[in-house]
Design a protein around this motif. Structure first.
Motif, PDB file in Angstrom:
ATOM      1  N   CYS A   1     121.468  56.686  -7.828  1.00  0.00           N
ATOM      2  CA  CYS A   1     120.529  55.930  -8.656  1.00  0.00           C
ATOM      3  C   CYS A   1     121.311  55.312  -9.801  1.00  0.00           C
ATOM      4  O   CYS A   1     122.500  55.580  -9.977  1.00  0.00           O
ATOM      5  N   LEU A   2     120.625  54.521 -10.583  1.00  0.00           N
ATOM      6  CA  LEU A   2     121.225  54.115 -11.847  1.00  0.00           C
ATOM      7  C   LEU A   2     120.172  54.200 -12.948  1.00  0.00           C
ATOM      8  O   LEU A   2     118.984  54.009 -12.712  1.00  0.00           O
ATOM      9  N   MET A   3     120.662  54.569 -14.113  1.00  0.00           N
ATOM     10  CA  MET A   3     119.818  54.608 -15.299  1.00  0.00           C
ATOM     11  C   MET A   3     120.574  53.890 -16.399  1.00  0.00           C
ATOM     12  O   MET A   3     121.811  53.924 -16.418  1.00  0.00           O
ATOM     13  N   GLY A   4     119.838  53.302 -17.279  1.00  0.00           N
ATOM     14  CA  GLY A   4     120.540  52.646 -18.375  1.00  0.00           C
ATOM     15  C   GLY A   4     119.615  52.343 -19.527  1.00  0.00           C
ATOM     16  O   GLY A   4     118.396  52.555 -19.459  1.00  0.00           O
ATOM     17  N   ILE A   5     120.221  51.897 -20.580  1.00  0.00           N
ATOM     18  CA  ILE A   5     119.486  51.437 -21.761  1.00  0.00           C
ATOM     19  C   ILE A   5     119.977  50.028 -22.074  1.00  0.00           C
ATOM     20  O   ILE A   5     121.186  49.788 -22.131  1.00  0.00           O
TER      21      ILE A   5
ATOM     22  N   GLY B   1     126.278  36.547   2.392  1.00  0.00           N
ATOM     23  CA  GLY B   1     127.482  36.955   1.676  1.00  0.00           C
ATOM     24  C   GLY B   1     127.232  37.537   0.305  1.00  0.00           C
ATOM     25  O   GLY B   1     128.037  37.338  -0.603  1.00  0.00           O
ATOM     26  N   ALA B   2     126.101  38.234   0.131  1.00  0.00           N
ATOM     27  CA  ALA B   2     125.873  38.901  -1.149  1.00  0.00           C
ATOM     28  C   ALA B   2     126.844  40.057  -1.312  1.00  0.00           C
ATOM     29  O   ALA B   2     127.471  40.500  -0.359  1.00  0.00           O
ATOM     30  N   ARG B   3     126.970  40.561  -2.508  1.00  0.00           N
ATOM     31  CA  ARG B   3     127.748  41.750  -2.824  1.00  0.00           C
ATOM     32  C   ARG B   3     129.216  41.613  -2.415  1.00  0.00           C
ATOM     33  O   ARG B   3     129.848  42.564  -1.960  1.00  0.00           O
ATOM     34  N   GLY B   4     129.755  40.414  -2.529  1.00  0.00           N
ATOM     35  CA  GLY B   4     131.188  40.225  -2.310  1.00  0.00           C
ATOM     36  C   GLY B   4     131.626  40.233  -0.856  1.00  0.00           C
ATOM     37  O   GLY B   4     132.817  40.224  -0.556  1.00  0.00           O
TER      38      GLY B   4
ATOM     39  N   ILE C   1     121.634  47.678  -2.867  1.00  0.00           N
ATOM     40  CA  ILE C   1     120.824  46.469  -2.726  1.00  0.00           C
ATOM     41  C   ILE C   1     119.509  46.515  -3.478  1.00  0.00           C
ATOM     42  O   ILE C   1     118.959  45.475  -3.812  1.00  0.00           O
ATOM     43  N   PHE C   2     118.972  47.710  -3.712  1.00  0.00           N
ATOM     44  CA  PHE C   2     117.654  47.765  -4.356  1.00  0.00           C
ATOM     45  C   PHE C   2     117.668  47.082  -5.716  1.00  0.00           C
ATOM     46  O   PHE C   2     116.737  46.390  -6.075  1.00  0.00           O
ATOM     47  N   VAL C   3     118.731  47.319  -6.447  1.00  0.00           N
ATOM     48  CA  VAL C   3     118.825  46.660  -7.736  1.00  0.00           C
ATOM     49  C   VAL C   3     119.425  45.274  -7.575  1.00  0.00           C
ATOM     50  O   VAL C   3     118.905  44.289  -8.091  1.00  0.00           O
ATOM     51  N   GLU C   4     120.510  45.193  -6.792  1.00  0.00           N
ATOM     52  CA  GLU C   4     121.265  43.941  -6.787  1.00  0.00           C
ATOM     53  C   GLU C   4     120.531  42.804  -6.099  1.00  0.00           C
ATOM     54  O   GLU C   4     120.577  41.668  -6.532  1.00  0.00           O
ATOM     55  N   LEU C   5     119.845  43.110  -4.992  1.00  0.00           N
ATOM     56  CA  LEU C   5     119.179  42.039  -4.255  1.00  0.00           C
ATOM     57  C   LEU C   5     117.688  42.001  -4.494  1.00  0.00           C
ATOM     58  O   LEU C   5     117.074  40.954  -4.500  1.00  0.00           O
TER      59      LEU C   5
ATOM     60  N   ARG D   1     113.593  38.788   3.312  1.00  0.00           N
ATOM     61  CA  ARG D   1     114.018  38.981   1.925  1.00  0.00           C
ATOM     62  C   ARG D   1     115.497  39.329   1.834  1.00  0.00           C
ATOM     63  O   ARG D   1     116.168  38.994   0.880  1.00  0.00           O
ATOM     64  N   GLY D   2     115.992  40.050   2.843  1.00  0.00           N
ATOM     65  CA  GLY D   2     117.387  40.487   2.813  1.00  0.00           C
ATOM     66  C   GLY D   2     118.370  39.426   3.269  1.00  0.00           C
ATOM     67  O   GLY D   2     119.559  39.723   3.454  1.00  0.00           O
TER      68      GLY D   2
END
Lengths: 693, 693
Positions: free
Chosen positions: A580-584, B636-639, A601-605, B629-630
């Motif tokens: 997962c990722l968490m941040g402020i 070529g997402a994510r490099g 991909i959940f966050v990036e795409l 959606r994907g």
């Protein structure tokens, strides 16, 4: 309770001076006077114009100084260059609230913005508050006060009612007001705030939260110019039991660009604004029609405890369409209890007693079926809202009296439930239902959406604000090990790890954790360690640790020869679980915002993240975590063991408390990845960015 | 052209007999007569009732046999048990089209369904077509024909216009008709088809595609009862340039269950129906209001070439809200050309000349600005549609004449562009714009969505139907190697691979491909090979191949001792790229449907797939692939390097052609995964299921 006396002056003045008053009822300085005369405003209307003795039949004063009293409100309709001296004069006279119709300030660029700031300072020196500049003004229907030059009044006055409107945009707010009127919806207040040099929509919301004539608040904003005041206002409205329906625009690239050139607003991040406003109880909408649909439902002041929908139709088709829409938006439609179904089956063997309930076209021959089915849905189904697709049957002159007689006792017997009709017919017939407290819609899906917005209000999690202890951040952005130590003091766990300064210490640390281990460079100057080869994974034995030590230092000296190296971090390599990722992140309006999402991909795409204002408790953290689309993965999709949601929520809440305690100097926190395991959750990397001292 | 003579009889009869005619104008047998008398139907109205000499002032006949002629249409309003003898009599008399108001057939269960089938057979023996049973009937506004007992007529007749409605549900169709009327929209035809024992909505659509009075077709359906006819009808409507706006309900769990108990419909897969209807040019909607919004836009018969929106406002706020909505739904809002911006900046220095164009409240003082900005958007912006947020300014009695005079020449000069106002005011003022061909909406977002639906129609890819060669499938479901061979004959590529029956052949094959290789059991009886350990990956050398051979056979004999083993498949292990899946599923209504998605969570959690009716060409395949959606991952997402989209589209199109050629015996195809590489795409696994001979 916040002192809103200055808003009293703006929204409910007992006297109003119009500076730049005009005889011409189509001019900015003439329209408000004409409207107030027509609407029968009971207060004193005091025109000011050096060239006239009377204006629209009223005595006119040559200057502000000549006014017989300090007016509660002043409407300033003079060119921009004359505004400062007008404010000066009003201040001297003792006026405490002025509405600045005049445009030509911040929306014109830097020079105008400076002039605008000077106006606020000038007014402030007299204790005077300003609405605008660049505002259409306000109205207060109950007292007939029209401190507005909106030409929307040319097509008629608003109907009196309990819906209040606070809009940054003048014409948009007036459009809302006119649309409400054309739909037969009554409003209490319209306040348009324009450039918001001083007074903002937050003031209007706060005032309406206390205003007896207002039960529902609609608000439109482009920018959030005073976030703390807005959140206080939303909390006050919630405490007063008044729903706030909010349209925050500028969520698109084109829209944000358009906003920047309009009322000098920078829109900010719409996702953040939505999250914060929702957390403070606002209902977020995207268009004016939906706003008024929901306001209409709320205007009946019925807020059911049950978030559930019972549907009754005279046409199976409509029941299917409504069921489809309800499922799409997540509005539960539980079936009727078995016994009630059996009873309805006896009454009408070929209807449908489940939910949607279909009393079929047989209801045309036997209108008592409408009553029987509706009563069953309320009594036995226990639904929070009952939506009756009675279409032209309800609107038919031949049927409407019968239906009204059947519904009146039901409406009285279930005062805490919403009863709504989808009905078509003559306006007077439909209005007679509405007068009885039965909501009338002509589209079943719009009805479903609007009713759901109100029924699901109580589903909002009631969070308790956790205690926050102020923290002292280091003077400079810390390295990873220090960042993790700082977070550990707030209870945020990392994998077992140790910072070392020698190969032998690295081996000793690895031996103590057990293999495999991970090793990384420790340097506040190198934030993206993997990119330069300064992170080594899967180190299975002592030899690998020794080799990695040398390689990491080599990579660092090649790629970042000037970086300060404080050592190398050796950490137990955890595996399995879900990354997962968490941040402020710090939002310009709302301060530190916590972000949660899944890795990859959940966050990036898919941009599948939840955000929330800090601090919050674990209940809110659980809600955030469950709200993302990928939450099923945490709950054990694809044959995996479910992760420790409690540990994850605990970490997220602690992070939010940390951020709140760290104060203004905290720029951002990035825990990426956080490994959520079947037992426990650990930050595998941590970056804390601070404002350098 | 399809022969639709029977629908002529139903929708445009020159004479109509009412069997079970009633003097009572509120009875099913009385309503149609009363309506036709009132509407001035010019044909012969022939009441049939053995107990009366006259009905509602018309001569009444004792029996069908006594009728003076064979009526074009018969309306049957007798109890279910009398229906067969009525049809018999009508058949003898020579009537070719009967509408069965009577309920009590398929919607009542198996017995009723059998009775319904008998009715169709009986009618068919006389060459008679049936509408219903369980239908509200039809109307044809132009000729005043009301073969309907809908009580929606109690609240008034429809307005004449060019919108046709074909609805499976009676009350829902009548609701649409009444809603249109209450909105001031005119309709031509309403046909409700009820149980669709014979005539379906497809017949109604096909007829309206040829009907001069109808330019737009709205259709509601729960089930697709005659898919080939529906698709032919959609194609006919598209060929005739008449948009079809379709609401297919039953997409939710509750909705589908409700549909099953209503008009005896099994709804089928809504995703599949949406995909097929869209591919045949239909515009899919979810609610009646959106349906009519789009129909309203289409009713003006302006279908712009450019799918782009220009927005003009008198309020920056509205421009931002519209821009937000346009971006959300993908409606392009390109900026104005630089030169035009410069010109508008000269005209109005503090407006916004980009897009949205804001002529600000200054337009109230100088209405010519509205004309200048609108002309610029049409002429210089070249937008397909121009949406003017003029709100109460356009509705103001003081302004409307001026605005109308300014717009009339623009409307005439740009006949191929949509011009729409968001306007509020007196209905007669708004109608005067509408009469000039200017669309009127009161909500900017609804306007944006409806206009987009029409502007984006031409974006639908025009696919050419590829040639299909009939194929012969094996008698039984083939093993993987055979499946891949069969697919290879249709040009669908797998990784280099060989089926072997000995360890030595396995080693030889692996040596010839190069390492690493994959090995799998070959057995038509084992479909989920991985689950039992009969798939081995990452085999790097001869020793690994030998060991794997033994382990796979061992796993198979342990877990599936009775399975027929045809050997072991050795395949070159491809790596990198993106894992996709392709498949064929047979839909009960629409036959073989191709499915495309990405591997992993995209399909399993996000249901991110595209489906399309087979066969289709590579243009359509490209469109499918890009629609998920994907898709960014493929690009070529994510490099990563982009994959070979042409190869992927080629494979998908070939698969669809294979499925079409394979015919009824093909149950499903599952290519999972398909590995999409930077160059080429290969099926790494293939399952073909056939109906056993």
């Amino acid at each position: 309770m916040t002192d809103l006396g200055h808003v009293d002056g703006l929204l409910a003045p007992r006297s109003v001076a119009i500076i730049g008053a005009s005889e011409d009822v189509t001019r900015i300085g003439g329209r408000p006077i004409a409207a107030m005369l027509k609407a029968g405003y009971k207060g004193d209307i005091l025109p000011v114009n050096p060239k006239r003795d009377s204006v629209q039949g009223l005595a006119c004063y040559a200057s502000v100084d000549d006014l017989p009293m300090a007016p509660d409100a002043a409407l300033i309709a003079v060119p921009a260059k004359l505004v400062p001296q007008t404010i000066e004069a009003l201040g001297r006279k003792g006026c405490k609230a002025a509405t600045l119709f005049s445009a030509g300030f911040a929306e014109m660029g830097a020079e105008g913005e400076a002039a605008q700031r000077e106006l606020v300072a000038l007014a402030g020196s007299y204790g005077m508050r300003l609405l605008g500049p660049n505002t259409l003004g306000v109205y207060n229907v109950d007292i007939g006060y029209y401190g507005s030059f909106s030409s929307s009044l040319d097509t008629g006055f608003p109907l009196a009612g309990n819906i209040g409107i606070a809009s940054q945009s003048g014409a948009f707010g007036a459009h809302l007001g006119a649309l409400a009127r054309d739909r037969g919806l009554g409003s209490s207040i319209l306040m348009t705030t324009g450039n918001e040099a001083d007074i903002t929509v937050a003031d209007a919301i706060a005032w309406m939260a206390q205003n007896d004539a207002t039960d529902v608040i609609c608000t439109y904003m482009e920018a959030v110019n005073d976030a703390p005041a807005l959140l206080r206002a939303l909390d006050a409205a919630r405490a007063a039991g008044k729903p706030v329906i909010a349209l925050k625009s500028g969520r698109s690239v084109v829209g944000a660009a358009a906003a920047a050139s309009h009322t000098a607003s920078l829109t900010g991040d719409a996702v953040v604004a939505d999250a914060v406003l929702t957390a403070h109880g606002a209902i977020i909408v995207r268009d004016p029609e939906t706003m008024l649909d929901i306001a209409y439902v709320a205007s009946k002041k019925i807020f059911p405890k049950q978030n559930s929908l019972g549907v009754i139709t005279v046409s199976g088709g409509a029941g299917i369409v409504i069921s489809d829409e309800a499922e799409r938006i997540g509005f539960p439609m539980p079936p009727m209890p078995d016994e009630a179904q059996a009873h309805l089956n006896e009454v009408l063997p070929y209807g449908s007693p489940v939910n949607p309930l279909d009393c079929t076209a047989q209801a045309l021959n036997d209108p008592s079926l409408l009553e029987v089915f509706t009563r069953a849905a309320l009594q036995d189904g226990g639904y929070g809202a009952v939506l009756c697709f009675f279409t032209y049957v309800a609107g038919s002159p031949a049927m409407s009296d019968t239906i009204m007689q059947a519904m009146t006792p039901l409406r009285a017997a279930y005062p805490d439930r919403i009863i709504a009709f989808v009905a078509l017919g003559a306006p007077e017939v439909l209005r007679s239902y509405d007068d009885q407290g039965i909501l009338i819609f002509n589209d079943p899906c719009r009805a479903t959406r609007a009713i759901h917005a109100i029924c699901s209000m109580r589903d909002a999690v009631n969070v308790t604000a956790p205690d926050v202890t102020p923290l002292t951040l280091p003077d400079h952005t810390p390295d990873e090990a220090t960042a993790k130590e700082i977070l550990a003091q707030s209870g945020i766990l990392s994998a077992p790890e140790q910072a070392v300064q020698s190969i032998e210490d690295a081996v000793a640390a690895a031996d103590s954790f057990g293999y495999p281990v991970v090793m990384k460079i420790l340097s506040p100057d190198i934030l993206h360690k993997s990119d330069i080869g300064a992170v080594k994974l899967n180190l299975d034995d002592e030899g690998a640790v020794r080799l990695a030590y040398a390689e990491i230092l080599g990579a660092a000296s090649r790629h970042a020869p000037d970086a300060h190296i404080s050592g190398i971090l050796v950490a137990k390599q955890l595996s399995g679980g879900v990354e997962c990722l968490m941040g402020i992140n710090r939002d310009p309006a709302f301060g530190p915002m916590a972000v949660f999402g899944l890795g990859g991909i959940f966050v990036e795409l898919l941009n599948d993240v939840a955000v929330r204002e800090c601090p919050f408790d674990t209940v809110a953290a659980h809600e955030m975590i469950s709200s993302i689309r990928g939450a099923a993965i945490l709950k054990g999709a694809r044959g995996q063991a479910p992760v420790d949601m409690d540990a994850l929520a605990e970490m997220l809440s602690r992070l939010s408390i940390f951020a709140a305690g760290a104060g203004e100097r905290l720029t951002s926190v990035d825990l990426n990845p956080v490994l959520a395991l079947p037992q426990g959750a650990y930050a595998l990397d941590a970056v804390i960015e601070v404002k350098e001292l």
